[in-house]
Design an enzyme around this catalytic site. Structure first.
Site, PDB file in Angstrom:
ATOM      1  CG  HIS A 282      -2.219  -0.702   0.996  1.00  0.00           C
ATOM      2  ND1 HIS A 282      -3.395  -0.037   0.785  1.00  0.00           N
ATOM      3  CD2 HIS A 282      -2.517  -2.022   0.937  1.00  0.00           C
ATOM      4  CE1 HIS A 282      -4.375  -0.905   0.616  1.00  0.00           C
ATOM      5  NE2 HIS A 282      -3.874  -2.115   0.708  1.00  0.00           N
ATOM      6  CD  GLU A 294       1.037   3.268  10.723  1.00  0.00           C
ATOM      7  OE1 GLU A 294       1.217   2.847  11.883  1.00  0.00           O
ATOM      8  OE2 GLU A 294       1.684   2.858   9.741  1.00  0.00           O
TER       9      GLU A 294
END
Length: 412
Positions: A282, A294
């Site tokens: 990704h 994140e």
């Protein structure tokens, strides 16, 4: 300025000679495209298409008035004809500026790939930028820095019209937007269109998501002419099964815009090499200019104002974290307040999506169409993900379903 698109295709054209692919097979009628060439006010020709005189005649024009023929890139397609009545083709050195007797000014813009871009200012001050296939502005990243072309910007920015390889280099369009060369009033037209994207509806859909459009060979455009452009959806939900292409579709939708914040809700899993490989894949696919966050704490991000676009991948992992937090995997805790707590968190997220001022593209798994999970916990997750998807979809202008790499528009 009046522009006539003598060709709008990749250097090899569309369909490509002897290519058996599905896109080439479907490229018939107005979907067929000759190599890109642009006639400006009948006096300036940018690049050559095979049979340029015939292409001009079909569009109701003649090449007899052309005084300058500028090439933008090494030609690797079918052999092109150099009609005797045309001037000798030239490539202008980067940074050099030409003042034409017709009143046009042309400046050669340096690129990050072999070739030369041309910034053209018409006699009345209207401006266009033409970039060759597979090319974007050269120099350091313009995000917060100087113009991408290096030194002074080519004439006044933003441009009225930009012609570039949108499908092949969406990041070049993102750089131009970050640089101020492309703004809301700029008309963005895709040229150098090849067989990488199926022609017709799929091409129009992808270009519309990038704030661009394509025209057929022979089309005449007027630089600066008002053209109503449908507004881009501010909130989009992309659904799909495992390996359906949903994440790639979500990333494509924002590839032409600068400064995207990518929110990864999956976190890290110590010792899980396969998961690490998925994450690395990704990351490698994302533009270098994107910022990764994140977290599963989406509410503060959605509440930010004047912030860049937000890509959330994915809501299924957000739900896993939320269910962990409320103890949803334990039947007793689920019955004793866990279900209510999760419903409240889903409602908060849906309300945040409704209220957000940011452009948001969210990814989620579409489940429940196959085998019923064998465990109560599996069935619980399936049911709650369905409810979450429905709640978020209800707040989005556009909802897409990706099946086997093919996008179906459910709303918007």
């Amino acid at each position: 300025m009046e522009l006539t698109l003598l060709g709008t295709g990749a250097p090899a054209g569309l369909p490509r000679p002897d290519c058996p692919c599905a896109a080439c097979a479907a490229a018939v009628g107005t979907g067929a495209r000759a190599a890109t060439a642009v006639l400006v006010d009948g006096v300036l020709l940018l690049d050559l298409t095979p049979g340029p005189a015939l292409a001009a005649a079909r569009a109701g024009h003649s090449l007899h008035g052309v005084r300058h023929l500028l090439l933008s890139h090494p030609h690797d397609g079918p052999a092109v004809e150099f009609p005797a009545e045309l001037p000798a083709p030239v490539r202008v050195p980067d940074g050099q500026e030409l003042a034409l007797i017709s009143g046009h000014r042309v400046r050669a813009v340096s690129l990050d790939a072999p070739g030369t871009g041309y910034a053209v200012t018409g006699p009345h001050g209207d401006r266009l930028l033409y970039l060759p296939p597979g090319a974007g502005p050269a120099g350091p990243s313009p995000y917060g820095g100087p113009p991408a072309s290096g030194g002074d910007a080519p004439y006044d920015l933003p441009y009225d019209l930009v012609l570039l390889d949108v499908t092949g280099r969406p990041d070049a369009l993102a750089r131009l937007r970050a640089d101020g060369a492309v703004a809301a009033p700029t008309d963005v037209v895709a040229v150098h269109v090849g067989h990488e994207v199926p022609p017709g509806g799929e091409l129009r859909r992808r270009l519309a998501a990038a704030g661009a459009r394509a025209e057929a060979d022979g089309t005449t455009l007027h630089v600066g002419e008002y053209r109503e452009v449908p507004p881009l959806p501010r909130r989009t939900l992309v659904l799909g099964g495992a390996r359906s292409g949903k994440s790639a579709e979500a990333e494509r939708r924002l590839a032409a815009f600068p400064g995207v914040e990518y929110v990864a809700t999956g976190g890290t899993r110590d010792g899980d090499a396969e998961w690490a490989d998925r994450v690395a894949l990704h990351r490698a696919r994302r533009p270098a200019s994107w910022r990764t966050t994140e977290t599963c704490d989406l509410l503060p991000l959605l509440a930010e104002r004047d912030a860049p676009p937000l890509l959330v991948d994915c809501l299924a992992l957000w739900l896993t974290d939320a269910m962990d937090t409320v103890g949803a995997w334990d039947d007793a805790r689920w019955r004793d307040g866990g279900a209510r707590a999760l419903a409240a968190r889903v409602a908060e997220l849906a309300e945040a999506v409704r209220a957000t001022r940011r452009t948001v593209v969210a990814v989620s798994n579409e489940t429940g169409s196959g085998v019923v999970p064998a465990t109560p916990a599996g069935r619980r997750f399936r049911d709650e993900l369905g409810r979450l998807n429905a709640a978020v979809a209800g707040e989005c202008e556009q909802v897409l379903l990706v099946v086997a790499g093919t996008v179906q528009r459910l709303r918007g």
